[in-house]
Write a protein that holds these residues in place. Structure first.
Motif, PDB file in Angstrom:
ATOM      1  N   TRP A   1      -3.676   9.298 -11.907  1.00 14.41           N
ATOM      2  CA  TRP A   1      -4.877   9.637 -11.119  1.00 14.41           C
ATOM      3  C   TRP A   1      -4.645   9.515  -9.614  1.00 14.41           C
ATOM      4  O   TRP A   1      -5.229  10.249  -8.825  1.00 14.41           O
ATOM      5  N   LEU A   2      -3.790   8.580  -9.207  1.00 12.58           N
ATOM      6  CA  LEU A   2      -3.215   8.618  -7.858  1.00 12.58           C
ATOM      7  C   LEU A   2      -1.708   8.664  -8.093  1.00 12.58           C
ATOM      8  O   LEU A   2      -1.203   7.947  -8.962  1.00 12.58           O
ATOM      9  N   PRO A   3      -0.995   9.496  -7.331  1.00 12.49           N
ATOM     10  CA  PRO A   3       0.437   9.629  -7.598  1.00 12.49           C
ATOM     11  C   PRO A   3       1.189   8.348  -7.254  1.00 12.49           C
ATOM     12  O   PRO A   3       0.850   7.657  -6.294  1.00 12.49           O
TER      13      PRO A   3
ATOM     14  N   ASP B   1     -11.107   8.295  -2.382  1.00 15.02           N
ATOM     15  CA  ASP B   1     -12.143   7.415  -1.845  1.00 15.02           C
ATOM     16  C   ASP B   1     -13.156   8.236  -1.038  1.00 15.02           C
ATOM     17  O   ASP B   1     -12.765   9.006  -0.156  1.00 15.02           O
ATOM     18  N   PRO B   2     -14.469   8.038  -1.325  1.00 15.57           N
ATOM     19  CA  PRO B   2     -15.482   8.795  -0.574  1.00 15.57           C
ATOM     20  C   PRO B   2     -15.431   8.560   0.932  1.00 15.57           C
ATOM     21  O   PRO B   2     -15.933   9.380   1.718  1.00 15.57           O
ATOM     22  N   ILE B   3     -14.811   7.453   1.336  1.00 11.44           N
ATOM     23  CA  ILE B   3     -14.711   7.161   2.772  1.00 11.44           C
ATOM     24  C   ILE B   3     -13.968   8.276   3.510  1.00 11.44           C
ATOM     25  O   ILE B   3     -14.291   8.619   4.644  1.00 11.44           O
ATOM     26  N   TRP B   4     -12.996   8.854   2.864  1.00  8.77           N
ATOM     27  CA  TRP B   4     -12.162   9.887   3.511  1.00  8.77           C
ATOM     28  C   TRP B   4     -13.036  11.068   3.944  1.00  8.77           C
ATOM     29  O   TRP B   4     -13.018  11.470   5.111  1.00  8.77           O
TER      30      TRP B   4
ATOM     31  N   ASP C   1       0.857  -1.187   0.000  1.00 10.44           N
ATOM     32  CA  ASP C   1       0.000   0.000   0.000  1.00 10.44           C
ATOM     33  C   ASP C   1       0.895   1.241   0.000  1.00 10.44           C
ATOM     34  O   ASP C   1       2.016   1.206   0.509  1.00 10.44           O
ATOM     35  N   VAL C   2       0.363   2.317  -0.523  1.00  9.24           N
ATOM     36  CA  VAL C   2       1.123   3.573  -0.575  1.00  9.24           C
ATOM     37  C   VAL C   2       0.498   4.559   0.412  1.00  9.24           C
ATOM     38  O   VAL C   2      -0.727   4.681   0.472  1.00  9.24           O
ATOM     39  N   ASP C   3       1.343   5.227   1.181  1.00  9.47           N
ATOM     40  CA  ASP C   3       0.859   6.306   2.062  1.00  9.47           C
ATOM     41  C   ASP C   3       0.683   7.548   1.209  1.00  9.47           C
ATOM     42  O   ASP C   3       1.665   8.142   0.788  1.00  9.47           O
ATOM     43  N   LEU C   4      -0.543   7.905   0.964  1.00  7.52           N
ATOM     44  CA  LEU C   4      -0.804   9.041   0.065  1.00  7.52           C
ATOM     45  C   LEU C   4      -1.090  10.290   0.883  1.00  7.52           C
ATOM     46  O   LEU C   4      -1.687  10.207   1.966  1.00  7.52           O
ATOM     47  N   PRO C   5      -0.706  11.440   0.352  1.00  3.56           N
ATOM     48  CA  PRO C   5      -1.029  12.680   1.068  1.00  3.56           C
ATOM     49  C   PRO C   5      -2.539  12.967   1.023  1.00  3.56           C
ATOM     50  O   PRO C   5      -3.226  12.580   0.076  1.00  3.56           O
ATOM     51  N   ASP C   6      -3.016  13.652   2.049  1.00  2.75           N
ATOM     52  CA  ASP C   6      -4.458  13.924   2.170  1.00  2.75           C
ATOM     53  C   ASP C   6      -5.073  14.479   0.890  1.00  2.75           C
ATOM     54  O   ASP C   6      -6.163  14.072   0.487  1.00  2.75           O
TER      55      ASP C   6
ATOM     56  N   GLY D   1      -4.841   3.642  -1.036  1.00  2.00           N
ATOM     57  CA  GLY D   1      -3.473   3.131  -0.873  1.00  2.00           C
ATOM     58  C   GLY D   1      -3.205   1.854  -1.656  1.00  2.00           C
ATOM     59  O   GLY D   1      -2.068   1.572  -2.039  1.00  2.00           O
ATOM     60  N   CYS D   2      -4.251   1.062  -1.934  1.00  2.00           N
ATOM     61  CA  CYS D   2      -4.052  -0.184  -2.681  1.00  2.00           C
ATOM     62  C   CYS D   2      -4.417  -0.015  -4.151  1.00  2.00           C
ATOM     63  O   CYS D   2      -4.459  -0.987  -4.895  1.00  2.00           O
ATOM     64  N   ARG D   3      -4.709   1.233  -4.572  1.00  2.00           N
ATOM     65  CA  ARG D   3      -5.199   1.454  -5.941  1.00  2.00           C
ATOM     66  C   ARG D   3      -4.235   2.261  -6.794  1.00  2.00           C
ATOM     67  O   ARG D   3      -4.594   2.730  -7.876  1.00  2.00           O
ATOM     68  N   VAL D   4      -3.036   2.418  -6.312  1.00  2.00           N
ATOM     69  CA  VAL D   4      -2.017   3.172  -7.053  1.00  2.00           C
ATOM     70  C   VAL D   4      -1.649   2.365  -8.304  1.00  2.00           C
ATOM     71  O   VAL D   4      -1.578   1.134  -8.250  1.00  2.00           O
TER      72      VAL D   4
END
Ligand code: GLC
Length: 482
Positions: A380-382, A342-345, A332-337, A357-360
Motif C-alpha cells: 500500500w506504500l512502496p 496522507d490527507p495532509i499532502w 522514514d522513507v522518502d516517498l514519491p509524490d 514516510g513512517c508508515r511503510v
C-alpha cells in the motif's frame, strides 16, 4: 505473533482496522463495531485475540470517538435530513456567517490544513477538526455517548484488554463555538494551549468518566489516551482516578537529541504523573511523527542515537510503547509524490508531505521489496530498495543488531529486579550526560557530551555500543547494576 512474543512485548495496540474508506489511514471509521474486509473479519479478530492471549500478550484496540467517517450511516442520514433534525444533532452542523451564510461559522482551521468547516448543499456547515471525510460528533448529544459505550462493550465482550483513545483531548467543544485565537501552526497535532478552543475543553473529562465507568466493569482493562496537552497540570487532569489509566507523554517524542532537552522531557513527564495514580508512558516514535532514527539525524548517526535512546526509554519507570519497526531501526522513507496517501499532502496544497514516510510496511526477510511483507510487490506504500540488512531475518542472525538490542533490553526490563520501582533518582554525571538510578539498582548513563566518558562503578548489563576500557563512546548508553 511468535515474533512479538520473542520480542518480549506485553501488549499490542492495533491502529484502526474497522470498515473505512481510508481517507485518513482508517481513522475515518464507517462502522466502529466491525472489521474492514481488507484486513479480515470478526472471526479473524477473535482468532488473533485468542492467539495473543495464549502467549500472554494483551490486546488493545484504537477507539476513535471524536469523529466518524463521512460514510458512516449516521452521517449519510444527517446529510439526507433537514437542518435542525435529530440526525444532524449527532454531528456539529451550524449555519454560516455573513449575510448569506457563506462564511464558515467560526475561524477554526482543520488540523490537516484548510478550514475546519465544509458546507453542504442546503447551506449549513459541518465541523471537522481533521479531514472533511471525518465529521466531528457532538458529545453533548446523549445518543453519541451511549453509542461510544456500546462500542466499548462490544470489544470488551469479545475480550480486548483495553483501548488507545484517539484525540482524547478533543470531543468537547465550547458552547457557542467562539473563534479561536489565531495562532501560527506549529505542525501536525501540535498542542497550542490556551486560546485554541478546539481542544482540551473542561467538558471532555465528562466523556472520560463515562469511558472509565464502562472499563471499571471489566477488571484488568485499561485506556491510554492520545492527549496533546503540553501543560503538566492540565495533562494530569486526564489521569484522575476516574479517567484515563495512561496518557502518552509526547515530550520524549518531540524532544531533540540533547542532554537538556531529554532531561526536561523526562522531568515534565514524571511531574505530570506524580500527583496521579498513573505511571508515565514513554514514546519515541508513532504513526504520526517522523521515526526517531530520522529525527535524530538519520543514517549511522541516527541509528546510533536510536540505540542509545531505547536504552534510555526502557530504563525509565512506567509504560513504554514501541512503534512497529522501531525495533528494526527503520528510518522514514522518502516517498514519491504520486504514492502519498496522507490527507495532509493534498490539504496543505502539496506543501507538507504528511506522515506516510513512517508508515511503510515492515521488512521481514529477503533482499528486495516487499521483503516478505506481502505476496504482492504492490504494497500500500512502496517499500524501498536497500532494506535487506534491516529485515527481521537479517537482524535476528546478528547479535549486534537493533533487534537484538531491543530483545535483550525488553527481557531485562521485564524480568530483572534491578528494574523494579516506580521512580528514578538523577545521579551526578559528566557534563553533557544523563545518569539516573532506579530503586531496584539499575543505573542508566546516556552520553550526549560529544566525547567518550568514563563509566561509573558497577557491572555492565547492556550497552548500545561497545564499552572499551570502561569508556562509553559519544551518543551511546549503558545499563549498569550494583
Ligand atoms: C490521531 C491519530 C492520527 C489521526 C488523527 C485523526 O491523532 O493518531 O493518525 O490522523 O487522530 O483521527
Amino acid at each position: 505473533m511468535p515474533y512479538l512474543a520473542d520480542l518480549g512485548v506485553d501488549a499490542l495496540w492495533i491502529t484502526p482496522f474497522y470498515p473505512s474508506p481510508m481517507a485518513d489511514h482508517g481513522y475515518d471509521v464507517a462502522d466502529p463495531r466491525d472489521v474492514e474486509p481488507v484486513f479480515g473479519d470478526l472471526a479473524g479478530f477473535d482468532a488473533l485475540l485468542a492467539d495473543a492471549h495464549a502467549r500472554g500478550i494483551k490486546v488493545t484496540v484504537d477507539l476513535v470517538p471524536n469523529h466518524s467517517s463521512h460514510q458512516r450511516e449516521w452521517f449519510t442520514d444527517a446529510l439526507a435530513s433537514p437542518a435542525g433534525s435529530p440526525a444532524r444533532a449527532r454531528y456539529v452542523f451550524r449555519d454560516g456567517r455573513g449575510a448569506d451564510g457563506s462564511e464558515p461559522p467560526n475561524n477554526w482551521p482543520s488540523v490537516f490544513g484548510g478550514p475546519a468547516w465544509t458546507r453542504v448543499p442546503d447551506g449549513q456547515w459541518y465541523l471537522h477538526l481533521f479531514a472533511p471525510e471525518q465529521p466531528d460528533l457532538d458529545f453533548t448529544n446523549p445518543e453519541v455517548v451511549e453509542d461510544l459505550e456500546e462500542t466499548l462493550r462490544f470489544w470488551l465482550d469479545r475480550g480486548v484488554d483495553g483501548f488507545r483513545i484517539d484525540v482524547a483531548h478533543g470531543m468537547a467543544k465550547p458552547t457557542g463555538l467562539p473563534d479561536m485565537v489565531p495562532m501560527e501552526d506549529t505542525g501536525l497535532l501540535a498542542d497550542h494551549g490556551p486560546g485554541d478552543h478546539r481542544f482540551d475543553q473542561d467538558e471532555v473529562h465528562l466523556v472520560h468518566r463515562r469511558v472509565r465507568a464502562v472499563l471499571d466493569r471489566y477488571p484488568g482493562t485499561m485506556a491510554v489516551g492520545e492527549v496533546w496537552v503540553a501543560d503538566d497540570a492540565r495533562l494530569a487532569e486526564y489521569l484522575r482516578p476516574d479517567e484515563l489509566h495512561l496518557a502518552f507523554n509526547f515530550k520524549l517524542l518531540t524532544a531533540a537529541w540533547g542532554r537538556d532537552e531529554l532531561r526536561t522531557a523526562i522531568d515534565h513527564s514524571l511531574a505530570t504523573v506524580a500527583s496521579t495514580p498513573a505511571p508515565a508512558c514513554w514514546v519515541l516514535s508513532n504513526h504520526d511523527r517522523p521515526r526517531h532514527v530520522t529525527r535524530y539525524g538519520g543514517g549511522e548517526l541516527g541509528t546510533r542515537r536510536a540505540r542509545a535512546a531505547v536504552l534510555l526509554q526502557l530504563a525509565l519507570p512506567g509504560a513504554a510503547y514501541v512503534y512497529n519497526g522501531d525495533e528494526l531501526g527503520l528510518p522514514d522513507v522518502d516517498l514519491p509524490d504520486e504514492v502519498l496517501q496522507d490527507p495532509i499532502w493534498a490539504r496543505s496544497g502539496h506543501t507538507e508531505r504528511g506522515r506516510d514516510g513512517c508508515r511503510v510496511p515492515m521488512p521481514w526477510g529477503g533482499h528486495s521489496p516487499p521483503y516478505g511483507f506481502s505476496t504482492s510487490s504492490d504494497t500500500w506504500l512502496p517499500m524501498p530498495a536497500g532494506w535487506a540488512a534491516l529485515t527481521v531475518e537479517a537482524q535476528t542472525r546478528d547479535h549486534r543488531s537493533m533487534l537484538s538490542l531491543y530483545r535483550r533490553a525488553l527481557a531485562i526490563r521485564r524480568s530483572s529486579p534491578f528494574c523494579a520501582g516506580d521512580h528514578l533518582q538523577w545521579l551526578p554525571a559528566p557534563t553533557g550526560c544523563l545518569a539516573f538510578r532506579r530503586p531496584g539498582g539499575l543505573v542508566c548513563l546516556v552520553n550526549l557530551s560529544g566525547a567518550p566518558v568514563p563509566v561509573p562503578a558497577g557491572d555492565v548489563l547492556l550497552a548500545s555500543e561497545p564499552v572499551v576500557e570502561r569508556y562509553l563512546p559519544d551518543d551511546a548508553a549503558v545499563w549498569l547494576h550494583p
